[in-house]
Design an enzyme around this catalytic site. Structure first.
Site, mmCIF file in Angstrom:
data_model
loop_
_atom_site.group_PDB
_atom_site.id
_atom_site.type_symbol
_atom_site.label_atom_id
_atom_site.label_comp_id
_atom_site.label_asym_id
_atom_site.label_seq_id
_atom_site.Cartn_x
_atom_site.Cartn_y
_atom_site.Cartn_z
ATOM 1 N N GLU A 196 43.096 33.225 3.891
ATOM 2 C CA GLU A 196 42.856 33.595 5.286
ATOM 3 C C GLU A 196 41.648 32.823 5.772
ATOM 4 O O GLU A 196 40.587 32.861 5.143
ATOM 5 C CB GLU A 196 42.685 35.110 5.404
ATOM 6 C CG GLU A 196 43.988 35.863 5.165
ATOM 7 C CD GLU A 196 45.157 35.329 6.005
ATOM 8 O OE1 GLU A 196 44.955 35.089 7.207
ATOM 9 O OE2 GLU A 196 46.254 35.133 5.456
ATOM 10 N N CYS A 200 35.862 36.342 12.147
ATOM 11 C CA CYS A 200 36.969 35.396 12.312
ATOM 12 C C CYS A 200 37.766 35.770 13.549
ATOM 13 O O CYS A 200 38.392 34.928 14.173
ATOM 14 C CB CYS A 200 37.848 35.420 11.078
ATOM 15 S SG CYS A 200 38.398 37.070 10.675
HETATM 16 P P1 NAP Z 1 33.222 29.328 3.406
HETATM 17 O O1 NAP Z 1 32.063 28.443 3.548
HETATM 18 O O2 NAP Z 1 34.580 28.709 3.407
HETATM 19 O O3 NAP Z 1 32.995 30.159 2.058
HETATM 20 C C1 NAP Z 1 33.884 31.157 1.656
HETATM 21 C C2 NAP Z 1 33.812 31.327 0.167
HETATM 22 O O4 NAP Z 1 34.290 30.138 -0.452
HETATM 23 C C3 NAP Z 1 32.399 31.544 -0.357
HETATM 24 O O5 NAP Z 1 32.449 32.475 -1.405
HETATM 25 C C4 NAP Z 1 32.036 30.163 -0.870
HETATM 26 O O6 NAP Z 1 31.057 30.175 -1.881
HETATM 27 C C5 NAP Z 1 33.360 29.716 -1.431
HETATM 28 N N1 NAP Z 1 33.487 28.273 -1.629
HETATM 29 C C6 NAP Z 1 32.767 27.275 -1.076
HETATM 30 N N2 NAP Z 1 33.216 26.086 -1.528
HETATM 31 C C7 NAP Z 1 34.228 26.337 -2.380
HETATM 32 C C8 NAP Z 1 35.093 25.525 -3.151
HETATM 33 N N3 NAP Z 1 35.037 24.204 -3.154
HETATM 34 N N4 NAP Z 1 36.027 26.140 -3.908
HETATM 35 C C9 NAP Z 1 36.139 27.466 -3.931
HETATM 36 N N5 NAP Z 1 35.339 28.298 -3.214
HETATM 37 C C10 NAP Z 1 34.402 27.734 -2.447
HETATM 38 O O7 NAP Z 1 33.249 30.450 4.549
HETATM 39 P P2 NAP Z 1 32.076 31.436 4.965
HETATM 40 O O8 NAP Z 1 31.052 30.667 5.720
HETATM 41 O O9 NAP Z 1 31.671 32.253 3.816
HETATM 42 O O10 NAP Z 1 32.850 32.425 5.969
HETATM 43 C C11 NAP Z 1 33.088 32.126 7.307
HETATM 44 C C12 NAP Z 1 34.503 31.630 7.487
HETATM 45 O O11 NAP Z 1 35.417 32.601 7.015
HETATM 46 C C13 NAP Z 1 34.857 31.409 8.949
HETATM 47 O O12 NAP Z 1 35.620 30.243 9.055
HETATM 48 C C14 NAP Z 1 35.692 32.631 9.281
HETATM 49 O O13 NAP Z 1 36.582 32.455 10.368
HETATM 50 C C15 NAP Z 1 36.422 32.842 7.991
HETATM 51 N N6 NAP Z 1 36.921 34.208 7.861
HETATM 52 C C16 NAP Z 1 38.270 34.406 7.990
HETATM 53 C C17 NAP Z 1 38.785 35.688 7.923
HETATM 54 C C18 NAP Z 1 40.249 35.942 8.063
HETATM 55 O O14 NAP Z 1 40.693 37.041 7.736
HETATM 56 N N7 NAP Z 1 41.026 34.974 8.525
HETATM 57 C C19 NAP Z 1 37.918 36.768 7.711
HETATM 58 C C20 NAP Z 1 36.549 36.515 7.570
HETATM 59 C C21 NAP Z 1 36.060 35.225 7.646
HETATM 60 P P3 NAP Z 1 29.528 29.821 -1.560
HETATM 61 O O15 NAP Z 1 29.048 30.919 -0.678
HETATM 62 O O16 NAP Z 1 28.890 29.805 -2.897
HETATM 63 O O17 NAP Z 1 29.532 28.485 -0.884
#
Ligand code: NAP
Length: 522
Positions: free
Chosen positions: A292, A326
């Site tokens: 997601e 999101c």
């Molecule tokens: P993110 O930067 O994509 O990080 C999400 C998770 O992925 C974190 O635990 C991060 O770890 C990890 N991660 C980073 N690089 C990775 C890799 N190469 N392989 C595997 N995992 C990796 O997102 P965020 O800033 O935490 O959250 C905001 C985003 O989430 C926004 O785009 C928002 O729209 C989206 N979101 C979507 C929903 C939905 O239901 N559609 C709900 C909530 C949020 P680290 O923290 O250690 O980097």
């Protein structure tokens, strides 16, 4: 999967505490103090039932007061990440053969413990994620809902409805768990989304490696402790904080990883999807990816809409939790007949919103999550100020935290970056539509498709939105945030993800595989 089921009352959403009630207010103040007294504590990794410390540490800070260290965490190395998947794999046969009834009981216990410690979890979310009291309460209530809802869903799926019977055969279909899941949540719902993906994995009989967000590892560590208290064996899950860029690829690519449950940004989601698709040496399955991702959610305001409700709905959706949902509204698409009046009213509303430390219940908005996030958002405001006409906000708000004023930029064209790219902060682009058809075209002009809303008093326009507004979660005459478990199954179209519909009746099936069994009986 035979199971002895306990009879559960019908699912109901967890009521949210009203903080204007003195007893709740005092309890929350006490919880904030209690949690503050634990700042700076060090938490361990949990792998294969062992608590482990690493040389390298990860510090999480309070975004309202960045000099305060909320928690100190271990930083998993690639070796530890591999060990975590191996150990979850070794324990899978045991955990996967426990009865659904036993797992359901544990999940209900986890829900009960969350409820008992609700204000404490609220307080962690205030201090580590910068959530205001009501936003924190909504997050924890949703986490409880996931436990209650998925417990009932697992009960339902443990006795699947009968299939048709071929004469001379006894025919059935049963569900079985998949294997090792890697759970990767974001920081913006550090409890609810973490709990939703973890509980869905565990209740269906999978073992999991939980890799929490590096911004909010303390909330996750508290939940890991709660899982143990609820009776989940210390080998049924691993708690593995660490940098996503350092261990993420390894977790995803490991041949013993069976599925990845991810919520986060578009780019990381796409990378996971791509890496998971390539089979590794020794891998025996096609990995499943439940991803997601981001949003660029629009609210359409029709020419005959109730403007007061529309302004309230847009302001709540765009600026609640500083626009870091999101589902947040980042585009308002407004009929030209009411465009100027809408902007006037919204400007007044935004300028009345209070911004400051999240622990102060007088503030409607707290900080954004980090210095990096603040920098990116301010850069987008610069870009947007050239792409459209700044109306209000446009810079940092006073204080030592990562505060940004609610920002509105009008006259934004659909090709603009701030119309197309997810900013993930309190920045709203407003665009003029010639009529409802044009508004729908503009709303759908996005690679994302997560949430959307329409304010209109024309039944035909609402009907058209139902058919043609291309989003996973559509809201009519209400805000586009605040999905409730069991009521608004959640998940997006297009680049917003795999439309997994968390909190809905299809979700647990993503964590299971079905086996069809036919026995010749004559
Ligand atoms: P993110 O930067 O994509 O990080 C999400 C998770 O992925 C974190 O635990 C991060 O770890 C990890 N991660 C980073 N690089 C990775 C890799 N190469 N392989 C595997 N995992 C990796 O997102 P965020 O800033 O935490 O959250 C905001 C985003 O989430 C926004 O785009 C928002 O729209 C989206 N979101 C979507 C929903 C939905 O239901 N559609 C709900 C909530 C949020 P680290 O923290 O250690 O980097």
């Amino acid at each position: 999967m035979a199971s002895q089921t306990q009879s559960l009352p019908e699912f109901r959403n967890e009521p949210m505490a009203d903080f204007s009630v003195p007893v709740n207010r005092r309890a929350m103040e006490d919880a904030l103090q209690h949690v503050r007294a634990q700042f700076g504590h060090e938490y361990d990794l949990l792998v294969g039932g062992q608590r482990i410390k690493t040389a390298d540490k990860l510090k999480s800070v309070n975004p309202s007061h960045p000099s305060e260290v909320v928690g100190i965490h271990q930083k998993a190395t690639p070796d530890l990440a591999a060990r975590a998947v191996e150990s979850a794999y070794d324990y899978f046969a045991q955990w996967g053969s426990t009865s659904p009834a036993d797992r359901v009981r544990k999940v209900l216990t986890a829900g009960r413990l969350l409820r008992e410690h609700k204000f404490e979890f609220d307080a962690w979310l205030v201090h580590e994620a910068g959530k205001t009291w009501p936003e924190a309460e909504a997050d924890v209530s949703e986490a409880i809902d996931f436990c209650e809802y998925y417990a009932r869903e697992m009960q339902r799926l443990s006795s699947p409805p009968p299939v048709f019977q071929l004469p001379g055969e006894k025919d059935e279909m049963r569900y079985f768990p998949l294997g090792v899941g890697v759970v990767i949540p974001p920081w913006n719902f550090p409890l609810a989304i973490l709990v939703g993906m973890t509980i869905a994995s565990l209740v269906t009989g999978n073992t999991v490696v939980i890799k929490p967000s590096s911004e909010t590892p303390t909330v996750a560590a508290k939940f890991a402790e709660l899982l143990l208290e609820a009776g989940f064996p210390d080998r049924s899950f691993c708690f593995l904080p660490g940098s996503g860029s350092a261990i993420g690829d390894l977790l995803v690519q490991h041949p013993k990883t069976r599925f990845i449950a991810f919520t986060g940004s578009r780019d990381v989601g796409l990378r996971i999807n791509e890496l998971a698709a390539k089979p590794q040496k020794g891998q025996r399955w096609i990995k499943r990816v439940i991803a997601e991702m981001g949003g660029k959610d629009a609210i359409i305001v029709d020419g005959d809409a109730d403007l007061e409700k529309a302004v309230d709905g847009v302001a709540a959706s765009a600026f609640g939790y500083q626009g870091q949902k999101c589902s947040a509204c980042s585009r308002a698409i407004v009929d030209e007949r009411v465009y100027d009046e809408f902007i006037d009213r919204l400007k007044k509303k935004a300028e009345a919103l209070t911004v400051g430390p999240a622990e102060d219940p007088g503030n409607f908005m707290g900080p954004v999550i980090s210095e990096g996030a603040r920098r990116t958002i301010l850069q987008y405001i610069d870009v947007g100020s050239k792409e459209g006409k700044p109306v209000t906000g446009g810079g940092p708000a006073p204080g030592d935290g990562y505060f940004i004023k609610p920002t509105i930029i009008a006259d934004v064209k659909s090709g603009a970056r701030i119309f197309q790219e997810e900013i993930f902060g309190p920045v709203l682009a407003v665009t003029k539509a010639k009529n409802f058809e044009h508004a729908l075209q503009l709303a759908n002009d996005s690679e994302y498709g997560l949430t959307g809303a329409v304010f209109s008093n024309t039944a035909e326009h609402l009907r058209q939105a139902r058919e043609r507004f291309f989003v996973g979660n559509l809201y009519l005459n209400r805000k586009c945030t605040g999905a409730m478990v069991g009521v608004h199954p959640f998940g997006g179209f297009n680049m917003s993800g795999t439309d997994s519909k968390g909190g809905g009746p299809d979700y647990l099936l993503l964590f299971l595989q079905a086996k069809s069994i036919a026995e010749r009986v004559v």
